[in-house]
Design a protein around this motif. Structure first.
Motif, mmCIF file in Angstrom:
data_model
loop_
_atom_site.group_PDB
_atom_site.id
_atom_site.type_symbol
_atom_site.label_atom_id
_atom_site.label_comp_id
_atom_site.label_asym_id
_atom_site.label_seq_id
_atom_site.Cartn_x
_atom_site.Cartn_y
_atom_site.Cartn_z
ATOM 1 N N CYS A 147 0.834 -1.203 0.000
ATOM 2 C CA CYS A 147 0.000 0.000 0.000
ATOM 3 C C CYS A 147 0.870 1.255 0.000
ATOM 4 N N VAL A 187 -1.740 3.487 4.757
ATOM 5 C CA VAL A 187 -2.852 2.979 5.574
ATOM 6 C C VAL A 187 -2.323 2.070 6.684
ATOM 7 N N TYR A 188 -1.298 1.310 6.337
ATOM 8 C CA TYR A 188 -0.753 0.339 7.284
ATOM 9 C C TYR A 188 0.536 0.823 7.937
ATOM 10 N N CYS A 240 -7.348 5.123 2.992
ATOM 11 C CA CYS A 240 -7.680 4.048 2.056
ATOM 12 C C CYS A 240 -8.593 4.584 0.957
ATOM 13 N N VAL A 241 -8.327 4.122 -0.255
ATOM 14 C CA VAL A 241 -9.066 4.597 -1.427
ATOM 15 C C VAL A 241 -10.318 3.753 -1.622
ATOM 16 N N CYS A 243 -10.717 0.326 -3.635
ATOM 17 C CA CYS A 243 -9.419 -0.323 -3.850
ATOM 18 C C CYS A 243 -9.363 -1.637 -3.085
ATOM 19 N N CYS A 263 -4.425 -4.376 -1.727
ATOM 20 C CA CYS A 263 -3.693 -5.179 -0.745
ATOM 21 C C CYS A 263 -4.295 -6.570 -0.586
ATOM 22 N N TYR A 323 -12.935 -5.753 3.601
ATOM 23 C CA TYR A 323 -13.096 -4.298 3.685
ATOM 24 C C TYR A 323 -14.393 -3.897 4.340
#
Ligand code: SF4
Ligand code: SF4
Length: 81
Positions: free
Chosen positions: A24, A28-29, A44-45, A48, A51, A62
């Motif tokens: 990513c 995010v991570y 986060c998008v 998407c 990942c 998600y």
């Protein structure tokens, strides 16, 4: 960017390979001794699934995924493969 879409890791499946966090490009991570932690879900998008496509264990789902998303996103930086 949306807080209604972000990854959740099933820790019973995760083998702590760190691939998702390395993949990513949105920050995010964060990796904590290879354990991926979602520290910036707002980055986060929406739509998407980059990942999760990389995860060898199918451990990433998600929040906000209703099965209608095609896994693509508009940022073009991390979802192409
Ligand atoms: S879904 Fe995309 S933007 Fe969100 S954490 Fe995974 S690779 Fe990053
Ligand atoms: S890619 Fe999958 S198995 Fe590897 S650290 Fe991320 S969630 Fe865990």
């Amino acid at each position: 960017m949306s807080k209604t879409w972000y990854p959740v890791i099933d820790i019973t499946k995760c083998i702590e390979c760190g691939i998702c966090a390395d993949f990513c490009s949105h920050g995010v991570y964060e990796k904590r001794e290879n354990h991926p932690v979602v520290v910036n879900p707002e980055e986060c998008v929406h739509g998407c699934k980059g990942c999760s496509k990389q995860c060898p264990e199918g451990a990433i789902e998600y929040v906000g995924d209703n099965g209608q998303e095609n896994g693509g996103c508009s940022c073009g930086c991390c979802c192409e493969n």
